[in-house]
Design a protein around this motif. Structure first.
Motif, PDB file in Angstrom:
ATOM      1  N   GLY A  26      36.631  41.768  42.224  1.00  0.00           N
ATOM      2  CA  GLY A  26      37.881  42.909  43.331  1.00  0.00           C
ATOM      3  C   GLY A  26      39.101  42.485  42.765  1.00  0.00           C
ATOM      4  N   GLY A  27      39.652  41.330  42.110  1.00  0.00           N
ATOM      5  CA  GLY A  27      40.910  40.767  41.674  1.00  0.00           C
ATOM      6  C   GLY A  27      40.619  40.625  40.771  1.00  0.00           C
ATOM      7  N   LYS A  28      41.690  40.228  39.787  1.00  0.00           N
ATOM      8  CA  LYS A  28      42.660  40.006  38.238  1.00  0.00           C
ATOM      9  C   LYS A  28      42.448  38.529  37.959  1.00  0.00           C
ATOM     10  CE  LYS A  28      44.667  44.385  37.641  1.00  0.00           C
ATOM     11  NZ  LYS A  28      43.410  45.387  36.707  1.00  0.00           N
ATOM     12  N   ILE A  76      36.035  30.373  37.124  1.00  0.00           N
ATOM     13  CA  ILE A  76      35.847  31.017  36.899  1.00  0.00           C
ATOM     14  C   ILE A  76      34.212  30.732  37.097  1.00  0.00           C
ATOM     15  CG2 ILE A  76      34.667  32.801  35.502  1.00  0.00           C
ATOM     16  CD1 ILE A  76      37.679  33.217  36.243  1.00  0.00           C
ATOM     17  N   ALA A  77      33.741  29.759  36.590  1.00  0.00           N
ATOM     18  CA  ALA A  77      31.786  29.303  36.229  1.00  0.00           C
ATOM     19  C   ALA A  77      31.044  28.971  37.941  1.00  0.00           C
ATOM     20  CB  ALA A  77      31.167  28.373  35.852  1.00  0.00           C
ATOM     21  N   ALA A  78      32.385  28.492  38.754  1.00  0.00           N
ATOM     22  CA  ALA A  78      32.146  28.138  40.190  1.00  0.00           C
ATOM     23  C   ALA A  78      32.094  29.879  40.639  1.00  0.00           C
ATOM     24  CB  ALA A  78      33.694  27.127  40.784  1.00  0.00           C
ATOM     25  N   ILE A  79      32.805  30.618  40.518  1.00  0.00           N
ATOM     26  CA  ILE A  79      33.265  31.656  41.564  1.00  0.00           C
ATOM     27  C   ILE A  79      32.019  32.139  40.753  1.00  0.00           C
ATOM     28  CG2 ILE A  79      34.695  33.985  41.569  1.00  0.00           C
ATOM     29  CD1 ILE A  79      36.822  33.051  40.574  1.00  0.00           C
ATOM     30  N   ILE A  80      31.739  33.027  39.588  1.00  0.00           N
ATOM     31  CA  ILE A  80      30.073  33.395  38.982  1.00  0.00           C
ATOM     32  C   ILE A  80      29.083  33.151  40.410  1.00  0.00           C
ATOM     33  CG2 ILE A  80      28.784  34.361  37.334  1.00  0.00           C
ATOM     34  CD1 ILE A  80      31.674  34.311  35.459  1.00  0.00           C
ATOM     35  N   SER A 103      44.884  36.037  40.186  1.00  0.00           N
ATOM     36  CA  SER A 103      45.696  37.250  41.415  1.00  0.00           C
ATOM     37  C   SER A 103      45.313  36.668  41.791  1.00  0.00           C
ATOM     38  CB  SER A 103      45.296  38.522  41.692  1.00  0.00           C
ATOM     39  OG  SER A 103      44.131  38.945  42.078  1.00  0.00           O
ATOM     40  N   LYS A 104      46.619  36.728  43.104  1.00  0.00           N
ATOM     41  CA  LYS A 104      46.391  36.036  44.275  1.00  0.00           C
ATOM     42  C   LYS A 104      45.753  36.693  45.760  1.00  0.00           C
ATOM     43  CE  LYS A 104      50.664  34.852  48.201  1.00  0.00           C
ATOM     44  NZ  LYS A 104      51.780  35.541  48.369  1.00  0.00           N
ATOM     45  N   ASP A 105      45.370  37.311  45.717  1.00  0.00           N
ATOM     46  CA  ASP A 105      44.373  37.371  46.716  1.00  0.00           C
ATOM     47  C   ASP A 105      43.863  37.415  46.253  1.00  0.00           C
ATOM     48  OD1 ASP A 105      44.107  39.204  44.321  1.00  0.00           O
ATOM     49  OD2 ASP A 105      43.314  41.345  45.616  1.00  0.00           O
ATOM     50  N   LEU A 106      42.925  36.858  44.798  1.00  0.00           N
ATOM     51  CA  LEU A 106      41.468  36.507  44.511  1.00  0.00           C
ATOM     52  C   LEU A 106      41.162  35.029  44.303  1.00  0.00           C
ATOM     53  CD1 LEU A 106      38.640  36.836  43.395  1.00  0.00           C
ATOM     54  CD2 LEU A 106      39.512  37.310  41.282  1.00  0.00           C
TER      55      LEU A 106
END
Length: 272
Positions: A26-28, A76-80, A103-106
Motif C-alpha cells: 500500500g506504499g513504497k 520489512i520482515a516485521a511488516i510481513i 514512503s511516509k504514509d507506510l
C-alpha cells in the motif's frame, strides 16, 4: 529474537544500491531491502512455526534487531510477519542506522512496532535517489567565486613581496578585476542556473518511530524526531563514522550513558 547484520558482502552492496522505490503493502519501499526482508521471512518462517507448535503457545512475540541493511531487512520482515502471519506472530523491530526505506504514509503506519535510531549525521538513513541528487546539486551550485578571488589576491600579494618590480598594486587590482569580470560573464550565471533548478522530492524515509541521537555541544541528546526530518543529507565530517558501530552508535550511546550516570568512567558490561 532475530538479529540481522549490516552490509558485509558484495551481494549486500547490491541490495543497498537498489535505491528504486517499488510498490509495497500500500506504499513504497526500497527495492533491494524489500527483497532482503522477504528473504528473511522465508528463511525463518518454518522454524518459527515449529517453535510455536513445540511451545504450545498461541503466538510468538518476535523481536528483530539490525544495523544498516540489517535494520532495513528486519523492518520489512516485521511488516510481513505482522500482516501475513498475524495469527501466529506478533513482530517488532529496532533498527540502528536504517536506510531510507518506506514512503511516509507506510512509515507512519509502522510506528507502533518499528523503532529507528539515528546517530547524529549518519548518512545512510538520509540516502535515496532524491537526496543524493539534491546534495549533488547543492554542492555544484555553491558559489566559490569569492573564495577564488581572495586566494588569487593573496597569491599575487605574496609574489609581489618577492618580486616587487614585476607586480605593482595597480597591476594586482587589474588582474583581480579581470578575473571577477570573467566570472561574472561565464561562471556565476551557470551557478545561478543550477541554484534555481528544482530539487527532487524524497519518496523514502526511515521506518516507524525515529529517535535521533545528536551531539548538542556539551554532550549527547536523544529525542523523538519525525522520520521525514531525515529527508536530506547532512554533509559533515562525521557523516560516515556516525553510521559505523565503534565510532558512531557505540560512541554516542557511551557518551550519553556517561552523562546520564554522571560517571566519566562508565562502560558497558560487554564493551567492544
Amino acid at each position: 529474537l532475530i538479529t540481522v547484520r549490516g552490509t558485509k558482502q558484495f551481494g549486500d552492496i547490491l541490495s543497498d544500491g537498489l535505491l528504486d522505490a517499488i510498490d509495497f503493502r500500500g506504499g513504497k519501499a526500497h527495492a533491494g531491502i524489500a527483497q532482503s526482508g522477504q528473504y528473511l521471512v522465508d528463511k525463518n518462517i518454518d522454524l518459527l512455526q515449529t517453535l510455536l507448535r513445540e511451545s504450545k503457545m498461541d503466538k510468538i512475540k518476535l523481536h528483530l534487531v539490525g544495523h544498516s541493511l540489517g535494520a532495513g531487512a528486519a523492518s520489512i520482515a516485521a511488516i510481513i510477519f505482522n500482516q501475513d502471519y498475524a495469527h501466529i506472530i506478533e513482530a517488532s523491530a529496532i533498527g540502528f542506522g536504517c536506510p531510507a526505506l518506506l514512503s511516509k504514509d507506510l512509515s507512519q503506519q509502522t510506528q507502533s512496532y518499528i523503532t529507528t535510531i539515528v546517530a547524529d549525521s549518519d548518512v545512510v538513513p538520509r540516502l535515496s535517489t532524491a537526496t543524493i541528487t539534491n546534495a549533488f546539486l547543492d554542492i555544484i551550485s555553491y558559489d566559490w567565486t569569492e573564495c577564488i578571488l581572495e586566494d588569487l589576491q593573496d597569491l599575487l600579494i605574496k609574489v609581489q613581496k618577492d618580486l616587487p618590480i614585476l607586480l605593482s598594486n595597480n597591476l594586482i587590482d587589474t588582474i583581480v578585476t579581470y578575473a571577477n569580470t570573467t566570472m561574472d560573464k561565464s561562471v556565476r550565471p551557470l551557478l545561478n542556473n543550477i541554484t534555481e533548478m528544482d530539487r527532487l522530492e524524497p519518496v523514502l524515509i526511515p521506518p516507524g518511530e525515529c529517535i535521533h541521537l545528536f551531539r548538542d555541544g556539551s554532550g549527547v541528546t536523544g529525542t523523538h524526531t519525525p522520520c521525514d526530518f531525515f529527508d536530506s543529507i547532512d554533509v559533515t565530517v562525521t557523516m560516515i563514522d556516525d553510521h559505523l558501530i565503534p565510532p558512531g552508535y557505540h560512541r554516542l550511546f557511551l557518551d550519553m550513558m556517561r552523562d546520564y550516570q554522571k560517571d566519566l568512567h562508565f562502560s558497558f558490561h560487554h564493551d567492544i
